[in-house]
Design an enzyme around this catalytic site. Structure first.
Site, mmCIF file in Angstrom:
data_model
loop_
_atom_site.group_PDB
_atom_site.id
_atom_site.type_symbol
_atom_site.label_atom_id
_atom_site.label_comp_id
_atom_site.label_asym_id
_atom_site.label_seq_id
_atom_site.Cartn_x
_atom_site.Cartn_y
_atom_site.Cartn_z
ATOM 1 N N SER A 40 8.527 -4.536 13.637
ATOM 2 C CA SER A 40 7.392 -4.519 14.559
ATOM 3 C C SER A 40 7.783 -4.173 15.984
ATOM 4 O O SER A 40 6.946 -3.768 16.764
ATOM 5 C CB SER A 40 6.666 -5.859 14.523
ATOM 6 O OG SER A 40 7.417 -6.825 15.186
ATOM 7 N N LYS A 83 7.527 -10.494 20.089
ATOM 8 C CA LYS A 83 6.545 -9.504 20.530
ATOM 9 C C LYS A 83 6.656 -9.301 22.035
ATOM 10 O O LYS A 83 7.360 -10.022 22.730
ATOM 11 C CB LYS A 83 5.117 -9.980 20.216
ATOM 12 C CG LYS A 83 4.853 -10.309 18.785
ATOM 13 C CD LYS A 83 4.544 -9.091 17.958
ATOM 14 C CE LYS A 83 4.379 -9.491 16.514
ATOM 15 N NZ LYS A 83 4.950 -8.576 15.576
#
Lengths: 167, 171
Positions: A40, A83
């Site tokens: 990701s 993230k």
């Protein structure tokens, strides 16, 4: 004889507890080493990069837009996610993917942050589960340790998703 | 001679300090801590006297190390709206349950995965899931098990589900 064995065992137990506690405090309040897996955050962080995570800045509320953070996953609290912070409370963020024609925007509520992976096509992030409470943040990634040839601080966001505050 | 003694005391103090502080911090973080309850949101279970007297509760942090809570438990959690503040509420529903809300945006809410629904016992005077929606289990701080102070109120806190929510469960 028995007394000596018992004494030694107790001493060892004491040292174990002491160093365990010191380790807990260090990992909880100062920093830790994390191994990031999953696609990701590509291309900024590749699979199985070893990163240094500083856990101090969350206690001083000094997480800024653009920082890469480690947080507890909002729907699986025992799993950590890595993230990038796209918006802080009160910021306007884009909810839809960059290729979408109709852009939908939303405001980040109080006490929350908006997280997105750098690999927008292959990332489960705030676009699917919404804003994430600030208290789920564990720490801020400050350094890449491994592989050695890319040792150093991490790059800025490649997508330009971070917007300045709108007037 | 006195200087030697002084140095020895300083050294003993420093080594004791480096043992005591991490052990205490770890104990408070992992095993248990105590906290004073403020506000009226959990009346009548906690603070029944209102603002004149506030209860001190024992918060068991070992119970929730795997993020396992039961419906009816009183838990403390970090407020989702203000990360500097901790709130104490009762768990009403866990993931997958359908809750009948009291003044939320929608009448019924299905609690999403990894979330729970918390409410104060004092309806209408509590800032709880009816205002901010289901909360993530990751915000869980501790499980409140006993009232420690005042001494005449020393008791174990029993799990209890409000009557109006008993029918809304989905096992």
């Amino acid at each position: 004889m028995i007394r000596r064995i018992v004494g030694k065992t107790l001493g060892l137990l004491g040292y174990t507890i002491q160093y365990g506690c010191i380790a807990h405090c260090a990992f909880e309040y100062i920093g830790e080493v994390v191994i990031c897996s999953g696609p990701s955050m590509e291309p900024t962080i590749r699979n199985y990069d070893v990163l240094l995570c500083d856990n101090l800045s969350r206690h001083f509320f000094s997480i800024h837009k653009g920082d890469i953070i480690v947080a507890k996953s909002p729907d699986k609290p025992s799993v950590n996610i890595c993230k990038r912070v796209i918006g802080l409370e009160g910021d306007k963020v884009c909810m839809s993917s960059p290729s979408a024609l109709l852009k939908r925007h939303t405001y980040v509520p109080k006490g929350h942050v908006w997280l997105e992976g750098d690999n927008l096509d292959n990332s489960t992030d705030s676009r699917s589960y919404g804003p994430v409470p600030y208290a789920l943040i564990r720490g801020r990634i400050c350094l890449r340790v491994w592989p050695l040839e890319s040792f150093g601080p991490l790059k800025e966001s490649p997508n330009g998703r971070i917007q300045d505050n709108w007037p | 001679m006195a200087q030697l003694h002084g140095r020895r005391y300083v050294r003993a103090f420093i080594s004791g300090f480096f043992v005591a502080v991490p052990v205490t911090v770890t104990f408070l973080d992992r095993v248990a801590c105590i906290a004073r309850v403020e506000g009226v949101s959990m009346q009548p279970s906690l603070n029944p006297e209102g603002r004149h007297e506030s209860d001190v509760v024992l918060l068991n942090r070992w119970h929730i190390r795997k993020f396992e809570v039961q419906r009816g438990d009183i838990v403390s959690l970090v407020s989702p709206k203000n990360p500097e503040q901790k709130i104490i509420k009762r768990v009403i529903a866990l993931e997958g349950d359908i809750v009948k809300t009291l003044g939320h945006k929608t009448r019924y809410v299905k609690v999403p995965r990894g979330h729970m629904w918390v409410e104060g016992d004092h309806h209408g005077h509590s800032f709880d899931s009816n205002a901010f929606g289901p909360v993530s289990l990751g915000l869980l701080h501790a499980h409140a098990t006993h009232i420690l102070w005042p001494p005449n109120r020393w008791q174990k806190l029993k799990p209890l589900l409000p009557v109006e929510h008993e029918s809304a469960q989905n096992d």
